[in-house]
Structure formats: C-alpha cells, structure tokens
Design a protein around this motif. Structure first.
Motif: not given
Ligand SMILES: C[S@@+](CC[C@H](N)C(=O)[O-])C[C@H]1O[C@@H](n2cnc3c(N)ncnc32)[C@H](O)[C@@H]1O
Ligand SMILES: [Zn+2]
Length: 326
Positions: A122-138
């Motif tokens: 229940g986070a108000a906003l959960a920000v994920g940052v990553d350098l790689s193309a892993a962000v596409d999977a996220a």
C-alpha cells in the motif's frame, strides 16, 4: 506487450510525480511533453513509453537487462513461494506499516520482485529505478499498478529530487556497481528527514570453515573467465547445463563433479531459480563484497542514526538507518 501507463500515471496526480523527478543533467524541474518529460532548465528531453528513460545505455549492467528479460517472473511471489516478501522484510526490516501511504524508492529494482511487495503493502508511490533493460520486465510485471512508477536511470546520476522519499532501499545491487560505497552515498540525500534507508549487499565473510572459503575461491576463479564470455553464451549454458547438473546432483559421489563447473544449484527452490542465479553469478561484470563493520561505517559517516545490522541470510550484509529530523 504491456500497455504504456505513463498517460494514466501522469493523470490527476501528475504534480506529485513531477515533484519527485529532476533532470539528471542539470537538476532542473521536469515538465510533461508528448511521449517524454522535458527539462524546464535545459534542452534535455527524456522519452516515456511506460518507463521514463533517463539513460540509453546499460553500460556494465547489460547482463542484467538480458537476465531479467529472460527470467521476468521466476522470482515474483506467487501462491507457491513468497521468497521476495521474506527477503524484503529480513533484509530491510520494512513491514507493511512502514510502507503504507509512503513514498518509497527501490534503487536497482530489476524486474520488480521487491517493488511488487511494496506496492501490495500500500505504498502511496513505489518508484523503481534501474540502469538496464530490466525496467521493461518491471513495467510488464507492475506497470499497470496505479502506485508504481518505473524509471530507467543510473544510481550515480539519479533523476530524483533530494528529500523526496520516506523510504529508500536497495537489495542486491550496490555491490554490482563500480563503488558500492559511492552508490550508497548518492541514495542518502533522497531520504526525507526522519525517513529510512536500508541496503543489502554481498558479505565479504560468509561462514567460518573451509567449505565456504573454498566455495568463494571457486566462484572468484570461475568468474574471472565467465564474466568475459558473451552473455548469450552464459545464458545458453545456464539454460541447458544447469538442468543436467540438477539430475547429476541426485547421484551419490558423482554429484561432486559440479564443483568444477560454473553452476549454482538450490535444492530447496524450483530448478528455474538455479538457472537464473547461475546466469546472475557468472555473467555479472562487477561484484564486490563487504564486511558488516564497513557498511556500518558508511551509515555512520553519512550522519544516519538508529543504525541496525539485520539478521539476514548468510552471504548478505543488511543494514538500515534513519535520517535525523522529521
Ligand atoms: C542482481 S540485480 C537485483 C535486482 C533486484 N533488486 C532483485 O534483487 O531482484 C542488480 C540490478 O542492479 C541494477 N544496477 C546495477 N548498477 C546500477 C546503477 N548504477 N543504477 C541503477 N541500477 C543499477 C542492474 O541493472 C540490476 O537490475
Ligand atoms: Zn536539465
């Protein structure tokens, strides 16, 4: 394909999201533009397609893009296994009450296994940052959730405003950068006064005894070769050789042959976890190891208080602390 969510995420709550973001080149505020965010202070324009992209190269983290695109869901919690939730709690001490209604940042989110738990908490906003193309999977795994924002960016040049987050955490990431200590230092200013920061890194000393020491030596020795091989070759090896060793491992005596090969086997987890972690261990370019007192010192020198060494699994040093004030 996931459906790009940035239009919705920059909907009614747009001012809040933009308040958290900063131009990584000049530190200026960012405005919404067509399929992009634009810096108000310099000509920089950052594309958004469900992920806001502040970097276009993964540099030394390229293997992780391949890793998380090849295994986008293996470690996501499901009905059978909730290992990500177990590890998040154990390695950060963060419970649902610490996360509900909070602004939370995960540095190096990979395919989003821990962000999944934070978002469900229940986070108000959960920000994920990553350098790689892993962000596409996220983005594929979590992009449809209203309280998740995925950014492709570099911990050393974060596109985020100082003092924005109630909680910042990073699990299994900083030891894969050129300097875990420097990476940690870049995260501290992002925490609000009174907020919490927690990191979990590879341990330099694991368990007493010859077994672990030999295992560490073997890992280092093999990695000296494997990390220079083409990443796709290691992916191929992990996919096809690990299942063979998985079978061999059931044969007495013969099973020890595996110690001569770059293979990781977890008997208590599904086979896919061994395939994934064989790739993770032997393809990763950078890996450093740290002592508890060293990580404790980073926290102390950063002026943090209530510093705690957590009782995480063997092989990890997990420390949390609090920014004063609030
Ligand atoms: C072993 S993975 C861990 C991912 C996730 N925390 C987990 O445990 O599943 C390490 C991640 O750190 C990311 N990473 C490495 N250096 C980074 C940097 N400078 N900035 C942002 N992410 C980085 C990699 O791209 C990779 O996805
Ligand atoms: Zn700018």
């Amino acid at each position: 394909m996931y459906s790009p969510r940035d239009a919705r995420s920059f909907g009614d709550d747009a001012p809040d999201l933009l308040a958290v973001l900063r131009c990584p080149r000049c530190g200026g505020a960012l405005d919404l533009a067509a399929h992009a965010v634009a810096c108000a202070a310099c000509p920089a324009l950052y594309p958004r397609d469900g992920v806001i992209r502040f970097v276009d190269r993964a540099a030394y983290a390229e293997s992780f893009g391949l890793q998380w695109k090849a295994f986008p869901q293996v470690q996501l919690d499901g009905e059978q296994l909730a290992d990500s939730e177990r590890r998040l709690r154990r390695e950060t001490g963060l419970e649902p009450a610490d996360l509900r209604g909070r602004l939370v940042l995960e540095a190096g989110c990979g395919m989003g296994r821990f962000l999944d738990v934070v978002s469900r908490d229940g986070a108000a906003l959960a920000v994920g940052v990553d350098l790689s193309a892993a962000v596409d999977a996220a983005a594929e795994n979590l992009g449809a959730r209203p309280n998740v924002l995925i950014l492709q960016g570099d911990i050393f040049r974060l596109p985020l405003a100082p003092g924005s987050f109630d909680v910042v955490y990073s699990i299994g990431v900083l030891h894969h950068t050129p300097s875990a200590e420097q990476a940690f230092r870049t995260l501290v200013p992002l925490v609000k006064p009174g907020g919490t920061i927690a990191i979990s890194v590879y341990a330099a000393t694991v368990k007493p005894g010859v077994g672990w020491a030999l295992n560490m030596f073997r890992r280092r020795f093999l990695r000296a070769f494997t990390r220079r091989l083409p990443k796709r070759a290691i992916l191929w090896w992990a996919r096809y050789a690990v299942p063979v060793f998985w079978v061999i491992d059931k044969v007495p005596v013969v099973r020890y042959v595996r110690y001569f090969f770059p293979v990781l086997l977890y008997r208590d987890y599904p086979l896919s976890w061994s395939v994934l972690d064989t790739f993770d261990t032997y393809a990763t370019e950078l890996e450093s190891r740290h002592r508890p007192k060293e990580v404790f010192r980073w926290f102390r020198e950063a002026g943090l208080v209530d510093i705690d060494l957590l009782d995480s699994d063997d092989g990890w040093v997990s420390v949390r602390g609090r920014v004063t004030g609030g």
